[in-house]
Design a protein around this motif. Structure first.
Motif, PDB file in Angstrom:
ATOM      1  N   GLU A 203       0.859  -1.194   0.000  1.00  0.00           N
ATOM      2  CA  GLU A 203       0.000   0.000   0.000  1.00  0.00           C
ATOM      3  C   GLU A 203       0.888   1.235   0.000  1.00  0.00           C
ATOM      4  OE1 GLU A 203      -1.754   3.178   0.365  1.00  0.00           O
ATOM      5  OE2 GLU A 203      -1.306   2.764   2.479  1.00  0.00           O
ATOM      6  N   SER A 204       0.960   1.901  -1.149  1.00  0.00           N
ATOM      7  CA  SER A 204       1.811   3.084  -1.289  1.00  0.00           C
ATOM      8  C   SER A 204       1.012   4.363  -1.526  1.00  0.00           C
ATOM      9  CB  SER A 204       2.792   2.894  -2.454  1.00  0.00           C
ATOM     10  OG  SER A 204       2.084   2.718  -3.671  1.00  0.00           O
ATOM     11  N   ASN A 205      -0.236   4.223  -1.985  1.00  0.00           N
ATOM     12  CA  ASN A 205      -0.999   5.413  -2.375  1.00  0.00           C
ATOM     13  C   ASN A 205      -1.137   6.425  -1.257  1.00  0.00           C
ATOM     14  OD1 ASN A 205      -1.310   3.974  -4.716  1.00  0.00           O
ATOM     15  ND2 ASN A 205      -3.526   4.272  -4.866  1.00  0.00           N
ATOM     16  N   GLY A 299      -7.451   3.521  -7.844  1.00  0.00           N
ATOM     17  CA  GLY A 299      -6.517   2.694  -7.088  1.00  0.00           C
ATOM     18  C   GLY A 299      -5.120   2.657  -7.665  1.00  0.00           C
ATOM     19  N   ASN A 300      -4.988   2.853  -8.985  1.00  0.00           N
ATOM     20  CA  ASN A 300      -3.650   2.878  -9.574  1.00  0.00           C
ATOM     21  C   ASN A 300      -2.883   4.084  -9.046  1.00  0.00           C
ATOM     22  OD1 ASN A 300      -3.481   0.561 -11.281  1.00  0.00           O
ATOM     23  ND2 ASN A 300      -4.924   1.540 -12.672  1.00  0.00           N
ATOM     24  N   PRO A 301      -1.644   3.890  -8.614  1.00  0.00           N
ATOM     25  CA  PRO A 301      -0.948   4.969  -7.889  1.00  0.00           C
ATOM     26  C   PRO A 301      -0.721   6.240  -8.693  1.00  0.00           C
ATOM     27  CG  PRO A 301       0.533   3.115  -8.311  1.00  0.00           C
ATOM     28  CD  PRO A 301      -0.845   2.648  -8.626  1.00  0.00           C
ATOM     29  N   VAL A 302      -0.356   6.133  -9.972  1.00  0.00           N
ATOM     30  CA  VAL A 302      -0.132   7.341 -10.757  1.00  0.00           C
ATOM     31  C   VAL A 302      -1.452   8.057 -11.006  1.00  0.00           C
ATOM     32  CG1 VAL A 302       0.704   8.279 -12.936  1.00  0.00           C
ATOM     33  CG2 VAL A 302       1.966   6.437 -11.824  1.00  0.00           C
ATOM     34  N   SER A 303      -2.501   7.307 -11.304  1.00  0.00           N
ATOM     35  CA  SER A 303      -3.824   7.914 -11.490  1.00  0.00           C
ATOM     36  C   SER A 303      -4.238   8.688 -10.249  1.00  0.00           C
ATOM     37  CB  SER A 303      -4.868   6.834 -11.787  1.00  0.00           C
ATOM     38  OG  SER A 303      -4.564   6.132 -12.966  1.00  0.00           O
ATOM     39  N   SER A 304      -3.998   8.083  -9.100  1.00  0.00           N
ATOM     40  CA  SER A 304      -4.346   8.724  -7.833  1.00  0.00           C
ATOM     41  C   SER A 304      -3.572  10.029  -7.657  1.00  0.00           C
ATOM     42  CB  SER A 304      -4.040   7.758  -6.691  1.00  0.00           C
ATOM     43  OG  SER A 304      -4.277   8.361  -5.443  1.00  0.00           O
ATOM     44  N   THR A 365       9.240  10.045 -19.404  1.00  0.00           N
ATOM     45  CA  THR A 365       9.971   9.291 -18.388  1.00  0.00           C
ATOM     46  C   THR A 365      10.007   7.799 -18.707  1.00  0.00           C
ATOM     47  OG1 THR A 365       7.954   9.071 -17.058  1.00  0.00           O
ATOM     48  CG2 THR A 365       9.431  10.916 -16.542  1.00  0.00           C
ATOM     49  N   GLY A 366       9.366   7.418 -19.799  1.00  0.00           N
ATOM     50  CA  GLY A 366       9.335   5.997 -20.164  1.00  0.00           C
ATOM     51  C   GLY A 366       7.916   5.466 -20.075  1.00  0.00           C
ATOM     52  N   SER A 367       7.754   4.340 -19.426  1.00  0.00           N
ATOM     53  CA  SER A 367       6.437   3.722 -19.302  1.00  0.00           C
ATOM     54  C   SER A 367       5.417   4.710 -18.749  1.00  0.00           C
ATOM     55  CB  SER A 367       6.513   2.514 -18.365  1.00  0.00           C
ATOM     56  OG  SER A 367       5.217   2.089 -17.994  1.00  0.00           O
ATOM     57  N   GLN A 368       4.260   4.762 -19.411  1.00  0.00           N
ATOM     58  CA  GLN A 368       3.182   5.626 -18.936  1.00  0.00           C
ATOM     59  C   GLN A 368       2.059   4.826 -18.293  1.00  0.00           C
ATOM     60  OE1 GLN A 368       3.250   9.172 -18.956  1.00  0.00           O
ATOM     61  NE2 GLN A 368       5.399   8.636 -19.311  1.00  0.00           N
ATOM     62  N   SER A 369       2.371   3.615 -17.882  1.00  0.00           N
ATOM     63  CA  SER A 369       1.399   2.800 -17.160  1.00  0.00           C
ATOM     64  C   SER A 369       0.968   3.525 -15.894  1.00  0.00           C
ATOM     65  CB  SER A 369       2.018   1.446 -16.795  1.00  0.00           C
ATOM     66  OG  SER A 369       1.249   0.789 -15.815  1.00  0.00           O
ATOM     67  N   SER A 370      -0.318   3.487 -15.592  1.00  0.00           N
ATOM     68  CA  SER A 370      -0.813   4.182 -14.400  1.00  0.00           C
ATOM     69  C   SER A 370      -0.422   3.470 -13.114  1.00  0.00           C
ATOM     70  CB  SER A 370      -2.334   4.345 -14.466  1.00  0.00           C
ATOM     71  OG  SER A 370      -2.965   3.082 -14.603  1.00  0.00           O
ATOM     72  N   GLY A 371       0.218   2.302 -13.252  1.00  0.00           N
ATOM     73  CA  GLY A 371       0.712   1.619 -12.065  1.00  0.00           C
ATOM     74  C   GLY A 371       2.199   1.782 -11.859  1.00  0.00           C
ATOM     75  N   ASP A 372       2.868   2.525 -12.745  1.00  0.00           N
ATOM     76  CA  ASP A 372       4.328   2.658 -12.694  1.00  0.00           C
ATOM     77  C   ASP A 372       4.723   3.905 -11.907  1.00  0.00           C
ATOM     78  OD1 ASP A 372       7.033   2.758 -13.071  1.00  0.00           O
ATOM     79  OD2 ASP A 372       6.979   2.445 -15.238  1.00  0.00           O
TER      80      ASP A 372
END
Length: 414
Positions: A203-205, A299-304, A365-372
């Motif tokens: 849990e990092s969010n 819930g995805n950290p970058v989205s948050s 920055t590279g990967s734009q996954s919302s979990g990265d």
């Protein structure tokens, strides 16, 4: 609100800010006021300087005595800052005077030490004429008694602290900081204090959100992790509803175990929207319950984190009394092509590098996954791609929000 409704970024931001309110006024010690927003006009309690003073170390003179192009004058007194001169100077005299010292009666100019010399008899040689008022700071030049020296809405900086001390404002009227609670949700989450389990997700969010808000002067309370169970979620949400702002991470989408929206509605919250035409950050809930404003964050950290940047931080800064609530945007030149499908606006994590001319170049920055989260940790800013765009070309000028700086502006992105 109909289930299919997707608000635009601008409409969603406007709706959130329509529920903004500045906090009640409280008075805090001057020593604790750095970074806060002054809630009432601050007025001067005296003229400053309180009398005409010397702007330099030098000699106070009558300018008429030097009108012929210079003179040699005896020194009849010595005045330093804090003295109160008791005698006036008369024709053919001068007074040694220090910076900040009051001008003696009869003097109307100051000549700095380096523009004079001393003769063998101790008289001061003035080689040139000076105008009346030379190197003098007039009474009230800095501030006038009862004049507004700091307007409501001013941010307290070190210079402002100095002004507040000057007018003897020992307790500063500011807008109260809002109380904020952060709740994480999800059976899959592993708390920081839990034993390591390779099959669970750390849990990092709540920690990332905590840091985002600490950076703008807010001290949130973490409420821990709520299970994906309506009753457990209800109990946890009730603990957060007595705060000004409640941030709920996860459980806001459309899955069968995403209970945040229905539980909020069951508690009597009014849902204003729950989807925004943006990427990342699409499944965002905004609701109100009494005086509490509630954000159901993805819930995805970058989205948050992106939702916190675009919606939560502006709302909190308005509560604090700031006029400039949105992250500063700057023009950049793109170092590569950025693909984009029209329909939703997009925030791309980028690094910024200045060239020799000072122009900033943006690179992904590279990967734009919302979990990265690593891509967010490396980012200097968020490149904004409008919903109508079909992509941006290398070399093109675009706009980037500088999330790594602490500069803000009054207007949101277009």
């Amino acid at each position: 609100m109909p289930e299919h409704t997707h608000l635009s970024l601008a409409d969603a931001q406007a709706l959130v800010m329509a529920h903004a309110r500045t906090g009640e006024i409280e008075e805090i010690p001057l020593e604790s006021a750095q970074g806060r927003v002054i809630a009432r006009d601050i007025r001067a309690n005296r003229d400053l300087p309180p009398y005409d003073i010397s702007a330099m170390d030098g000699f106070a003179v009558r300018s008429a005595d030097l009108a012929a192009g210079g003179a040699a004058l005896p020194v009849v007194a010595d005045i330093k800052a804090g003295d109160r001169p008791t005698a006036a100077i008369t024709a053919g005299q001068c007074v040694r005077i220090m910076t900040g010292a009051p001008l003696p009666e009869g003097a109307d100019a100051v000549v700095r030490c380096e523009d004079t010399r001393i003769d063998a008899d101790g008289a001061v040689i003035f080689p040139a004429a000076v105008p009346a008022g030379n190197d003098i700071r007039r009474r009230g030049e800095v501030m006038r008694r009862d004049a507004v020296v700091l307007e409501a809405g001013s941010v307290v900086t070190p210079g402002v602290v100095g002004v507040l001390a000057t007018v003897k404002c020992a307790r500063v009227p500011v807008h109260r900081r809002p109380t904020v609670a952060i709740l994480a949700t999800g059976d899959e989450l592993e708390a920081l204090e839990d034993a390591f389990d390779a099959d669970r997700i750390p849990e990092s969010n709540s920690y990332a959100i905590l840091a985002q808000l600490q950076a703008i002067g807010i001290a949130p309370q973490r409420l821990g992790i709520a299970a994906d169970d309506p009753e457990a979620l209800r109990e946890a949400l009730c603990r957060g509803l007595d705060h000004d702002i409640l941030l709920v991470s996860g459980g806001s989408s459309v899955g069968v175990h995403d209970h945040v929206r229905p539980v909020l509605e069951a508690l009597g919250a009014e849902l204003h929207f729950w989807r925004v035409a943006m990427r990342p950050g699409h499944p965002l809930v905004f609701a109100t319950h009494g005086d509490c404003r509630i954000f159901g964050l993805p819930g995805n950290p970058v989205s948050s984190m992106v939702c916190v940047e675009e919606f939560v931080i502006p709302l909190l800064r308005r509560h604090l009394g700031h006029r400039q609530c949105y992250r500063e945007t700057v023009p950049v030149r793109l170092a590569r092509n950025f693909k984009h499908a029209p329909g939703r606006c997009e925030f791309v994590r980028v690094t910024l590098t200045p060239d020799a001319a000072g122009m900033l170049w943006a690179r992904s920055t590279g990967s734009q996954s919302s979990g990265d989260l690593l891509s967010m940790a490396m980012a200097d800013g968020l490149l904004f791609i409008p919903a109508t765009s079909d992509g941006l070309a290398a070399g093109e000028i675009a706009r980037v929000q500088r999330i790594a700086s602490n500069r803000f502006q009054e207007t949101a992105l277009p």
